[in-house]
Design an enzyme around this catalytic site. Structure first.
Site, mmCIF file in Angstrom:
data_model
loop_
_atom_site.group_PDB
_atom_site.id
_atom_site.type_symbol
_atom_site.label_atom_id
_atom_site.label_comp_id
_atom_site.label_asym_id
_atom_site.label_seq_id
_atom_site.Cartn_x
_atom_site.Cartn_y
_atom_site.Cartn_z
ATOM 1 N N LYS A 110 -15.490 -33.072 -57.474
ATOM 2 C CA LYS A 110 -14.980 -33.675 -56.235
ATOM 3 C C LYS A 110 -13.812 -34.635 -56.477
ATOM 4 O O LYS A 110 -12.959 -34.801 -55.602
ATOM 5 C CB LYS A 110 -16.111 -34.382 -55.492
ATOM 6 C CG LYS A 110 -17.148 -33.405 -54.926
ATOM 7 C CD LYS A 110 -18.211 -34.112 -54.113
ATOM 8 C CE LYS A 110 -19.228 -33.095 -53.581
ATOM 9 N NZ LYS A 110 -20.215 -33.688 -52.691
ATOM 10 N N ALA A 170 -21.609 -40.044 -52.893
ATOM 11 C CA ALA A 170 -22.131 -39.776 -51.547
ATOM 12 C C ALA A 170 -22.011 -41.026 -50.671
ATOM 13 O O ALA A 170 -21.634 -40.940 -49.499
ATOM 14 C CB ALA A 170 -23.585 -39.307 -51.630
ATOM 15 N N LYS A 214 -21.265 -52.016 -58.931
ATOM 16 C CA LYS A 214 -20.674 -50.843 -58.258
ATOM 17 C C LYS A 214 -20.749 -51.005 -56.742
ATOM 18 O O LYS A 214 -19.854 -50.567 -56.017
ATOM 19 C CB LYS A 214 -21.411 -49.572 -58.688
ATOM 20 C CG LYS A 214 -21.031 -49.088 -60.058
ATOM 21 C CD LYS A 214 -21.446 -47.617 -60.169
ATOM 22 C CE LYS A 214 -21.695 -47.229 -61.602
ATOM 23 N NZ LYS A 214 -22.451 -45.974 -61.711
ATOM 24 N N ARG A 254 -28.586 -50.050 -58.248
ATOM 25 C CA ARG A 254 -29.147 -50.487 -59.529
ATOM 26 C C ARG A 254 -28.094 -51.290 -60.298
ATOM 27 O O ARG A 254 -28.360 -52.380 -60.798
ATOM 28 C CB ARG A 254 -29.588 -49.243 -60.309
ATOM 29 C CG ARG A 254 -30.124 -49.518 -61.669
ATOM 30 C CD ARG A 254 -30.607 -48.237 -62.295
ATOM 31 N NE ARG A 254 -29.537 -47.241 -62.488
ATOM 32 C CZ ARG A 254 -29.727 -46.042 -63.009
ATOM 33 N NH1 ARG A 254 -30.942 -45.659 -63.376
ATOM 34 N NH2 ARG A 254 -28.719 -45.208 -63.160
ATOM 35 N N THR A 255 -26.875 -50.747 -60.382
ATOM 36 C CA THR A 255 -25.769 -51.474 -60.995
ATOM 37 C C THR A 255 -25.053 -52.208 -59.852
ATOM 38 O O THR A 255 -24.212 -51.632 -59.159
ATOM 39 C CB THR A 255 -24.804 -50.486 -61.694
ATOM 40 O OG1 THR A 255 -25.578 -49.577 -62.485
ATOM 41 C CG2 THR A 255 -23.796 -51.210 -62.561
ATOM 42 N N ASP A 279 -18.648 -34.813 -46.246
ATOM 43 C CA ASP A 279 -20.038 -35.206 -46.528
ATOM 44 C C ASP A 279 -20.507 -36.317 -45.581
ATOM 45 O O ASP A 279 -21.604 -36.257 -45.022
ATOM 46 C CB ASP A 279 -20.188 -35.682 -47.978
ATOM 47 C CG ASP A 279 -20.261 -34.513 -48.954
ATOM 48 O OD1 ASP A 279 -20.633 -33.406 -48.536
ATOM 49 O OD2 ASP A 279 -19.931 -34.719 -50.133
ATOM 50 N N LYS A 331 -26.237 -23.335 -51.777
ATOM 51 C CA LYS A 331 -26.634 -22.691 -50.516
ATOM 52 C C LYS A 331 -25.396 -22.367 -49.669
ATOM 53 O O LYS A 331 -25.527 -21.773 -48.592
ATOM 54 C CB LYS A 331 -27.526 -23.630 -49.691
ATOM 55 C CG LYS A 331 -28.775 -24.101 -50.397
ATOM 56 C CD LYS A 331 -29.856 -23.054 -50.315
ATOM 57 C CE LYS A 331 -31.162 -23.544 -50.907
ATOM 58 N NZ LYS A 331 -31.758 -22.573 -51.812
ATOM 59 N N SER A 332 -24.210 -22.778 -50.117
ATOM 60 C CA SER A 332 -23.021 -22.624 -49.261
ATOM 61 C C SER A 332 -22.717 -21.171 -48.909
ATOM 62 O O SER A 332 -22.372 -20.892 -47.751
ATOM 63 C CB SER A 332 -21.811 -23.289 -49.928
ATOM 64 O OG SER A 332 -22.015 -24.679 -49.969
HETATM 65 P P1 NDP Z 1 -23.678 -40.140 -58.090
HETATM 66 O O1 NDP Z 1 -24.028 -39.567 -59.418
HETATM 67 O O2 NDP Z 1 -22.264 -40.399 -57.765
HETATM 68 O O3 NDP Z 1 -24.487 -41.522 -57.886
HETATM 69 C C1 NDP Z 1 -25.816 -41.612 -58.260
HETATM 70 C C2 NDP Z 1 -26.420 -42.901 -57.732
HETATM 71 O O4 NDP Z 1 -27.818 -42.877 -58.038
HETATM 72 C C3 NDP Z 1 -25.843 -44.174 -58.374
HETATM 73 O O5 NDP Z 1 -25.749 -45.170 -57.377
HETATM 74 C C4 NDP Z 1 -26.926 -44.525 -59.410
HETATM 75 O O6 NDP Z 1 -26.991 -45.901 -59.698
HETATM 76 C C5 NDP Z 1 -28.165 -44.114 -58.669
HETATM 77 N N1 NDP Z 1 -29.305 -43.867 -59.551
HETATM 78 C C6 NDP Z 1 -29.493 -42.859 -60.441
HETATM 79 N N2 NDP Z 1 -30.689 -42.971 -61.043
HETATM 80 C C7 NDP Z 1 -31.280 -44.079 -60.534
HETATM 81 C C8 NDP Z 1 -32.538 -44.730 -60.749
HETATM 82 N N3 NDP Z 1 -33.427 -44.249 -61.632
HETATM 83 N N4 NDP Z 1 -32.811 -45.852 -60.047
HETATM 84 C C9 NDP Z 1 -31.926 -46.333 -59.141
HETATM 85 N N5 NDP Z 1 -30.722 -45.778 -58.900
HETATM 86 C C10 NDP Z 1 -30.403 -44.659 -59.583
HETATM 87 O O7 NDP Z 1 -24.348 -39.144 -57.036
HETATM 88 P P2 NDP Z 1 -23.842 -38.828 -55.556
HETATM 89 O O8 NDP Z 1 -23.553 -40.108 -54.866
HETATM 90 O O9 NDP Z 1 -22.801 -37.771 -55.586
HETATM 91 O O10 NDP Z 1 -25.145 -38.139 -54.917
HETATM 92 C C11 NDP Z 1 -26.339 -38.870 -54.699
HETATM 93 C C12 NDP Z 1 -27.413 -37.902 -54.212
HETATM 94 O O11 NDP Z 1 -27.070 -37.420 -52.923
HETATM 95 C C13 NDP Z 1 -27.507 -36.682 -55.142
HETATM 96 O O12 NDP Z 1 -28.842 -36.537 -55.578
HETATM 97 C C14 NDP Z 1 -27.074 -35.515 -54.303
HETATM 98 O O13 NDP Z 1 -27.886 -34.373 -54.511
HETATM 99 C C15 NDP Z 1 -27.246 -36.004 -52.864
HETATM 100 N N6 NDP Z 1 -26.220 -35.448 -51.988
HETATM 101 C C16 NDP Z 1 -26.633 -34.682 -50.925
HETATM 102 C C17 NDP Z 1 -25.697 -34.113 -50.083
HETATM 103 C C18 NDP Z 1 -26.158 -33.276 -48.929
HETATM 104 O O14 NDP Z 1 -25.344 -32.545 -48.361
HETATM 105 N N7 NDP Z 1 -27.405 -33.375 -48.518
HETATM 106 C C19 NDP Z 1 -24.247 -34.278 -50.291
HETATM 107 C C20 NDP Z 1 -23.924 -35.160 -51.413
HETATM 108 C C21 NDP Z 1 -24.889 -35.682 -52.225
HETATM 109 P P3 NDP Z 1 -26.103 -46.552 -60.895
HETATM 110 O O15 NDP Z 1 -24.739 -46.762 -60.310
HETATM 111 O O16 NDP Z 1 -26.803 -47.812 -61.208
HETATM 112 O O17 NDP Z 1 -26.108 -45.548 -62.025
#
Ligand code: NDP
Length: 273
Positions: free
Chosen positions: A66, A131, A156, A152-153, A102, A16-17
């Site tokens: 990133k 994030a 981390k 979950r992990t 962010d 959307k940017s």
């Molecule tokens: P990452 O891929 O870096 O991290 C994903 C996280 O989600 C990890 O902590 C992971 O846990 C967890 N996760 C994934 N699946 C599951 C599950 N089934 N149950 C529990 N935990 C789960 O993603 P980001 O941090 O970059 O982004 C996170 C979300 O934020 C994204 O969906 C993104 O779209 C949104 N976002 C929105 C922005 C905005 O401007 N509105 C800006 C940036 C991000 P584990 O470590 O255990 O794998």
């Protein structure tokens, strides 16, 4: 002369940017062109270099680049250094300045747009990815009573606690450790908003009057927001405001003009139903 900017990612067609920055430019009378550029997974640095060489002034960076953007920065600002990740670049001669807006976008959305002060509040961030990493410092700077990270992990989350020890006294662990605790602001910074997965949040995690905030945007009521509503939360929001606010920070950094975010948020909002 028209100044050129772009967002770079893979994939990028969903971004959307270009729309957001186009609306900002129109509203502020700035003469810019803003496009979306897709880079191959091993072609990030070369694509940025080509854009710079052709006169590009700055870029937004989205997934999965990133971290690579941090590596090519010559001047990472504090927001980028602490997050270890970058979502905005500015080209000045040989220098590549880098920021991560962010977290600030999230804080601005919560406080200015949703009217919820962070000071003195108990904040829970679910997720320990990029994030969350970007959100910790801007949130801690607002003086919340506590910030807890659940993931979950669990390791981390503990890693983030160690990494930010000099800046914030974080609580960190797995979801089971939240039993008996409640929070005024609960953020879903996991990627579950893009799937149908629910978080294993214990009953009572939402304090009376809590805000439930889903970082994913444009998906309506996600499983997390439905969970919150089922627990009696009436103040729910998704990440559209965060998206627009981080864009506004980048726009101001590049152009020296602060755009009004409200009309753009209204235009992009998908109702939470
Ligand atoms: P990452 O891929 O870096 O991290 C994903 C996280 O989600 C990890 O902590 C992971 O846990 C967890 N996760 C994934 N699946 C599951 C599950 N089934 N149950 C529990 N935990 C789960 O993603 P980001 O941090 O970059 O982004 C996170 C979300 O934020 C994204 O969906 C993104 O779209 C949104 N976002 C929105 C922005 C905005 O401007 N509105 C800006 C940036 C991000 P584990 O470590 O255990 O794998």
């Amino acid at each position: 002369m028209t100044d050129r900017y772009a967002v770079i990612g893979q994939p990028i067609s969903h971004s959307k940017s270009p729309l957001i920055h186009g609306l900002f430019a129109q509203a502020t009378g700035q003469d810019i062109a803003y496009t979306a550029i897709e880079a191959s997974l091993d072609g990030f640095a070369a694509t940025v270099q080509a854009f710079r060489a052709s006169g590009g002034r700055g870029m937004n960076v989205t997934l999965p680049f990133k971290l690579q953007a941090f590596d090519i920065a010559t001047d990472p600002m504090e927001s980028a250094r602490l997050a270890g990740a970058v979502n905005a670049l500015k080209f000045e001669g040989e220098r590549i300045l880098a920021q991560n807006f962010d977290g600030l976008g999230l804080v601005n959305d919560i406080q200015r747009n949703l009217g919820v002060a962070l000071a003195g509040k108990r904040v829970l961030i679910c997720g320990a990815g990029g994030a969350t990493r970007g959100a910790i410092l801007p949130m801690a700077q607002q003086g919340p009573a506590c910030i807890a990270i659940a993931n979950r992990t669990a390791d981390k989350a503990l890693e983030l606690k160690r990494a930010f020890a000099a800046h914030a006294d974080l609580q960190a662990g797995g979801y089971d450790e939240l039993a008996g605790e409640s929070f005024d602001i609960v953020l879903n910074a996991t990627s579950t908003g893009l799937s149908q997965a629910e978080l294993p949040l214990p009953a009572g995690v939402f304090a009376p009057g809590a805000l439930a905030y889903e970082l994913v945007y444009g998906k309506g009521l996600t499983p997390f927001l439905k969970q919150a509503q089922a627990a009696g939360v009436s103040h729910v929001a998704d990440g559209v405001g965060m998206l627009v606010e981080q864009a506004a920070e980048a726009f101001e950094w590049w152009r020296g003009v602060r755009p009004d975010t409200r009309p753009v948020i209204d235009r992009l909002t998908v109702p939470l139903v």
